[in-house]
Write an enzyme that holds these catalytic residues in place. Structure first.
Site, mmCIF file in Angstrom:
data_model
loop_
_atom_site.group_PDB
_atom_site.id
_atom_site.type_symbol
_atom_site.label_atom_id
_atom_site.label_comp_id
_atom_site.label_asym_id
_atom_site.label_seq_id
_atom_site.Cartn_x
_atom_site.Cartn_y
_atom_site.Cartn_z
ATOM 1 C CB VAL A 115 -1.147 19.257 0.924
ATOM 2 C CG1 VAL A 115 -2.473 18.580 0.953
ATOM 3 C CG2 VAL A 115 -0.921 19.906 -0.413
ATOM 4 C CB ILE A 116 1.864 17.522 4.856
ATOM 5 C CG1 ILE A 116 1.823 16.417 3.793
ATOM 6 C CG2 ILE A 116 2.206 16.952 6.230
ATOM 7 C CD1 ILE A 116 3.075 15.604 3.665
ATOM 8 C CG HIS A 141 -33.005 21.694 -4.441
ATOM 9 N ND1 HIS A 141 -32.176 22.743 -4.099
ATOM 10 C CD2 HIS A 141 -34.092 21.799 -3.626
ATOM 11 C CE1 HIS A 141 -32.741 23.459 -3.147
ATOM 12 N NE2 HIS A 141 -33.904 22.908 -2.831
ATOM 13 N N GLY A 147 0.801 -1.236 0.000
ATOM 14 C CA GLY A 147 0.000 0.000 0.000
ATOM 15 C C GLY A 147 0.827 1.276 0.000
ATOM 16 C CB ILE A 179 9.600 22.008 3.615
ATOM 17 C CG1 ILE A 179 10.701 20.960 3.794
ATOM 18 C CG2 ILE A 179 9.470 22.878 4.864
ATOM 19 C CD1 ILE A 179 12.097 21.546 3.737
ATOM 20 N N GLY A 180 7.700 19.514 1.781
ATOM 21 C CA GLY A 180 7.674 18.826 0.493
ATOM 22 C C GLY A 180 8.209 17.409 0.591
HETATM 23 P P1 FAD Z 1 4.506 5.326 -2.571
HETATM 24 O O1 FAD Z 1 3.129 5.297 -2.061
HETATM 25 O O2 FAD Z 1 5.487 6.194 -1.864
HETATM 26 O O3 FAD Z 1 4.996 3.818 -2.557
HETATM 27 C C1 FAD Z 1 6.274 3.448 -2.926
HETATM 28 C C2 FAD Z 1 6.630 2.167 -2.203
HETATM 29 O O4 FAD Z 1 7.840 1.697 -2.732
HETATM 30 C C3 FAD Z 1 6.857 2.332 -0.711
HETATM 31 O O5 FAD Z 1 6.021 1.456 0.003
HETATM 32 C C4 FAD Z 1 8.333 1.979 -0.510
HETATM 33 O O6 FAD Z 1 8.554 1.247 0.682
HETATM 34 C C5 FAD Z 1 8.619 1.112 -1.712
HETATM 35 N N1 FAD Z 1 10.007 1.159 -2.148
HETATM 36 C C6 FAD Z 1 10.759 2.266 -2.414
HETATM 37 N N2 FAD Z 1 11.980 1.905 -2.865
HETATM 38 C C7 FAD Z 1 11.985 0.553 -2.875
HETATM 39 C C8 FAD Z 1 12.971 -0.410 -3.247
HETATM 40 N N3 FAD Z 1 14.155 -0.049 -3.749
HETATM 41 N N4 FAD Z 1 12.669 -1.714 -3.105
HETATM 42 C C9 FAD Z 1 11.451 -2.106 -2.631
HETATM 43 N N5 FAD Z 1 10.479 -1.238 -2.287
HETATM 44 C C10 FAD Z 1 10.756 0.061 -2.407
HETATM 45 N N6 FAD Z 1 -2.151 11.832 -1.989
HETATM 46 C C11 FAD Z 1 -3.453 11.946 -2.355
HETATM 47 O O7 FAD Z 1 -3.762 11.831 -3.549
HETATM 48 N N7 FAD Z 1 -4.433 12.186 -1.430
HETATM 49 C C12 FAD Z 1 -4.144 12.331 -0.120
HETATM 50 O O8 FAD Z 1 -5.051 12.551 0.682
HETATM 51 C C13 FAD Z 1 -2.794 12.233 0.302
HETATM 52 N N8 FAD Z 1 -2.468 12.375 1.599
HETATM 53 C C14 FAD Z 1 -1.162 12.242 1.978
HETATM 54 C C15 FAD Z 1 -0.853 12.418 3.316
HETATM 55 C C16 FAD Z 1 0.458 12.304 3.749
HETATM 56 C C17 FAD Z 1 0.785 12.493 5.206
HETATM 57 C C18 FAD Z 1 1.479 11.985 2.801
HETATM 58 C C19 FAD Z 1 2.887 11.817 3.261
HETATM 59 C C20 FAD Z 1 1.176 11.814 1.472
HETATM 60 C C21 FAD Z 1 -0.146 11.953 1.036
HETATM 61 N N9 FAD Z 1 -0.506 11.819 -0.300
HETATM 62 C C22 FAD Z 1 -1.810 11.968 -0.684
HETATM 63 C C23 FAD Z 1 0.496 11.528 -1.345
HETATM 64 C C24 FAD Z 1 0.447 10.028 -1.702
HETATM 65 O O9 FAD Z 1 0.665 9.273 -0.542
HETATM 66 C C25 FAD Z 1 1.501 9.722 -2.762
HETATM 67 O O10 FAD Z 1 1.330 10.563 -3.868
HETATM 68 C C26 FAD Z 1 1.376 8.269 -3.220
HETATM 69 O O11 FAD Z 1 1.522 7.385 -2.143
HETATM 70 C C27 FAD Z 1 2.430 7.964 -4.297
HETATM 71 O O12 FAD Z 1 2.300 6.655 -4.704
HETATM 72 P P2 FAD Z 1 3.529 5.838 -5.295
HETATM 73 O O13 FAD Z 1 2.982 4.488 -5.607
HETATM 74 O O14 FAD Z 1 4.184 6.604 -6.348
HETATM 75 O O15 FAD Z 1 4.586 5.725 -4.102
HETATM 76 P P1 NAI Z 2 3.896 20.996 -0.241
HETATM 77 O O1 NAI Z 2 4.762 21.146 -1.410
HETATM 78 O O2 NAI Z 2 2.430 20.839 -0.423
HETATM 79 O O3 NAI Z 2 4.081 22.229 0.746
HETATM 80 C C1 NAI Z 2 5.324 22.577 1.255
HETATM 81 C C2 NAI Z 2 5.263 24.014 1.701
HETATM 82 O O4 NAI Z 2 6.429 24.297 2.424
HETATM 83 C C3 NAI Z 2 5.179 24.996 0.547
HETATM 84 O O5 NAI Z 2 4.143 25.900 0.807
HETATM 85 C C4 NAI Z 2 6.551 25.655 0.546
HETATM 86 O O6 NAI Z 2 6.527 26.977 0.089
HETATM 87 C C5 NAI Z 2 6.903 25.574 2.004
HETATM 88 N N1 NAI Z 2 8.330 25.605 2.313
HETATM 89 C C6 NAI Z 2 9.342 25.005 1.640
HETATM 90 N N2 NAI Z 2 10.510 25.213 2.270
HETATM 91 C C7 NAI Z 2 10.215 25.940 3.383
HETATM 92 C C8 NAI Z 2 10.992 26.457 4.449
HETATM 93 N N3 NAI Z 2 12.309 26.246 4.501
HETATM 94 N N4 NAI Z 2 10.365 27.164 5.408
HETATM 95 C C9 NAI Z 2 9.024 27.370 5.365
HETATM 96 N N5 NAI Z 2 8.244 26.899 4.379
HETATM 97 C C10 NAI Z 2 8.830 26.183 3.407
HETATM 98 O O7 NAI Z 2 4.507 19.762 0.570
HETATM 99 P P2 NAI Z 2 3.954 18.916 1.793
HETATM 100 O O8 NAI Z 2 2.846 19.622 2.490
HETATM 101 O O9 NAI Z 2 5.137 18.481 2.559
HETATM 102 O O10 NAI Z 2 3.334 17.662 1.069
HETATM 103 C C11 NAI Z 2 4.116 16.888 0.158
HETATM 104 C C12 NAI Z 2 3.271 16.324 -0.924
HETATM 105 O O11 NAI Z 2 2.470 15.263 -0.451
HETATM 106 C C13 NAI Z 2 2.296 17.328 -1.517
HETATM 107 O O12 NAI Z 2 2.910 18.096 -2.516
HETATM 108 C C14 NAI Z 2 1.230 16.463 -2.065
HETATM 109 O O13 NAI Z 2 1.586 16.109 -3.367
HETATM 110 C C15 NAI Z 2 1.258 15.233 -1.168
HETATM 111 N N6 NAI Z 2 0.119 15.283 -0.249
HETATM 112 C C16 NAI Z 2 -1.138 15.317 -0.763
HETATM 113 C C17 NAI Z 2 -2.232 15.406 0.063
HETATM 114 C C18 NAI Z 2 -3.576 15.489 -0.533
HETATM 115 O O14 NAI Z 2 -3.715 15.236 -1.715
HETATM 116 N N7 NAI Z 2 -4.608 15.823 0.232
HETATM 117 C C19 NAI Z 2 -2.107 15.415 1.521
HETATM 118 C C20 NAI Z 2 -0.731 15.408 1.942
HETATM 119 C C21 NAI Z 2 0.320 15.319 1.079
#
Ligand code: FAD
Ligand code: NAI
Length: 463
Positions: free
Chosen positions: A181-182, A442, A41, A269-270
């Protein structure tokens, strides 16, 4: 396939990788998937989308009861926070869903190779003491937290998103570094549960990449909710002493530094692509300047037989983008035509209200040509008003000449659900008139989308 172990070997079982593996198996290809985590996952199910939404949902219900919002509806309750149980239901959600993927792997006869994968050649990968050869290899290794130079994440006082999901008690003061976002989602969780929350953002607005008006309105709403926002501010240092942290901050443009005391610091911060330890060079691959694996329109890397999808490849780091790419890459490998329309990928911030968008921002649309914009406030939507959810608006951006919808932005309690119709309309090349003349049930929040579309030609009914 004489000496190949697999037709398709997927590296990483996140939403990109596990979906690619399932589609490949459905298409009759012999498929394996390498995952180093204990559970399938990826980030999404284990430490991302799902556990964050479990905490957002529970904390929202707590806040509604504790802050007296329910009392206004005639529901009086004595409320007590049981954080352990709240964390328990989060863990249950993760366990149930990750177990579900394991079931789907078995059902589709996908072999899960447990361990870390590293390339040893263009078509060979080492996993533990096993070397496997595959006709096609899909890199779906996802992303991980971008560190802030000079700041050590100890997952106790200074946490990343994973640590912030698991805090054992509500911090007195949480400082969030990064108003993306986070930061806003997890900052909201702990604010609702009782913490004072300060968000320090380097830019002069929250939520980079979103529509300018949405960013401004979001800041107003979060301030009203009690989040302290320090925009255009940079963190220059964090020191931890016992269970407290001291942050030094200063205006981004330079100026007098000040300090903030915190019980918890969230670094958000990303995220950065995961390629460390993959030995891409052994396969003849390199990363681009942003650390991503470059691909073409069909998700092919520069090496034939190696493909890349999801967070490790360019584009927004979103689970649904990774999933759609997973389906498309498997279909391309099977000789079909897998396509993802990267112009129509919705994004949603799951705060209250939710913030969602798809397509171009007004700023980006104007750079391409003349546009017409229709807006409708949620305050004038009967369902939102009745439910005491007056914040937000819907904004439809259309091409001035063709009326084709270029972007839709929504702040509303259920914006994440509402944005789906906008994405579908855009996928079908809809005009604002098409949306305006579609019958919407509605009373629903979605009627605000219809009214905003009507507003493009200046003819909404309820304002
Ligand atoms: P990942 O989900 O990161 O999966 C990659 C997997 O590869 C991992 O399990 C890792 O262990 C495995 N892996 C890596 N390297 C290796 C290796 N060399 N060998 C074996 N296994 C390996 N996105 C949304 O759309 N909606 C949300 O609400 C949302 N909320 C988020 C909340 C948080 C706190 C965070 C951190 C992220 C959120 N995201 C959200 C972003 C979302 O989780 C990612 O965009 C998504 O998981 C990316 O999918 P992926 O399959 O590319 O990689
Ligand atoms: P982000 O890119 O959304 O936000 C990072 C923020 O940190 C930006 O506003 C940036 O300007 C700021 N920043 C960067 N460097 C800084 C510094 N030194 N000091 C202060 N501010 C600074 O990244 P975030 O929130 O960490 O999330 C990572 C990614 O995970 C997102 O880009 C998104 O793709 C994914 N995500 C998606 C969610 C969703 O779809 N609901 C929920 C959570 C994560």
């Amino acid at each position: 396939m004489a000496d190949y172990d697999f037709d398709v070997l997927v590296i990483g079982a996140g939403p990109g990788g596990y979906v690619a593996a399932i589609r490949a198996a459905q298409l009759g290809l012999k498929t394996g998937c390498v995952e180093s985590r204990e559970t399938l996952g990826g980030t999404c199910l284990n430490v991302g989308c799902i556990p964050s939404k479990a905490m957002l949902h529970a904390s929202e219900l707590y806040d509604e009861a504790a802050s007296g919002k329910l009392a206004k509806l005639g529901i009086k309750a004595q409320v007590e926070l049981d954080l352990d149980t709240m964390h328990g239901q989060r863990r249950d959600a993760v366990k149930g869903l990750t177990g579900g993927i394991e079931f789907l792997f078995k059902k589709n006869k996908i072999e899960w190779l447990k361990g870390h994968a590293a390339f040893t050649g263009k078509d060979t990968v080492q996993v533990g003491d096993r070397t496997v050869r595959a006709k096609n290899i899909v890199i779906a290794t996802g992303s991980s937290v971008t560190p802030l130079p000079g700041v050590t994440i100890d997952q106790k006082v200074v946490v990343d998103s994973t640590g912030a999901l698991e805090l054992p008690k509500v911090p007195g003061h949480m400082v969030v570094i990064g108003g993306g976002v986070i930061g806003l989602e997890l900052g909201s969780v702990w604010k609702r549960l009782g913490a004072k929350v300060t968000v320090v953002e380097f830019l002069d607005q929250l939520l980079p990449g979103m529509d300018g008006e949405v960013r401004k309105e979001a800041a107003k709403i979060f301030k009203k909710q009690g989040l302290e926002l320090k925009l255009a501010t940079k963190v220059t240092g964090v020191t931890v002493n016992g269970d407290k942290a001291t942050l030094t901050i200063e205006p981004a443009a330079g100026g007098t530094p000040e300090t903030l005391e915190a019980d918890a610091v969230l670094v958000s911060i990303g995220r950065k692509p995961n390629t460390e330890g993959l030995a891409l060079d052994k396969a003849g691959l390199a990363t681009n300047q942003r650390g991503q694996v470059e691909i073409d329109h069909d998700f092919r890397t520069s090496v034939p037989g190696i493909w890349a999808i999801g967070d490790v490849a360019p584009g927004p780091m979103l689970a649904h983008k990774a999933e759609d790419e997973g389906i498309a890459v498997a279909e391309n490998i099977a000789g079909q035509t897998g396509i993802v329309n990267h112009d129509v990928i919705p994004s949603v911030v799951y705060t209250m209200p939710e913030i969602a968008g798809v397509g171009l921002t007004e700023e980006a649309a104007k750079e391409r040509g003349e546009v017409k914009v229709g807006k409708f406030p949620m305050l004038a939507n009967s369902r939102a008003k009745t439910n005491h959810e007056p914040d937000g608006f819907v904004k439809v951006i259309a091409d001035a000449k063709t009326d084709r919808v270029l972007g839709v932005w929504i702040i509303a309690s259920v914006a994440g659900t509402m944005i789906a119709q906008a994405a579908q309309a855009m996928e079908f090349g809809a005009t604002s008139e098409d949306i305006a003349y579609t019958c919407h049930a509605h009373p629903t929040h979605s009627e605000a989308v219809k009214e905003a579309a009507m507003a493009v030609t200046g003819k909404p009914i309820h304002i």
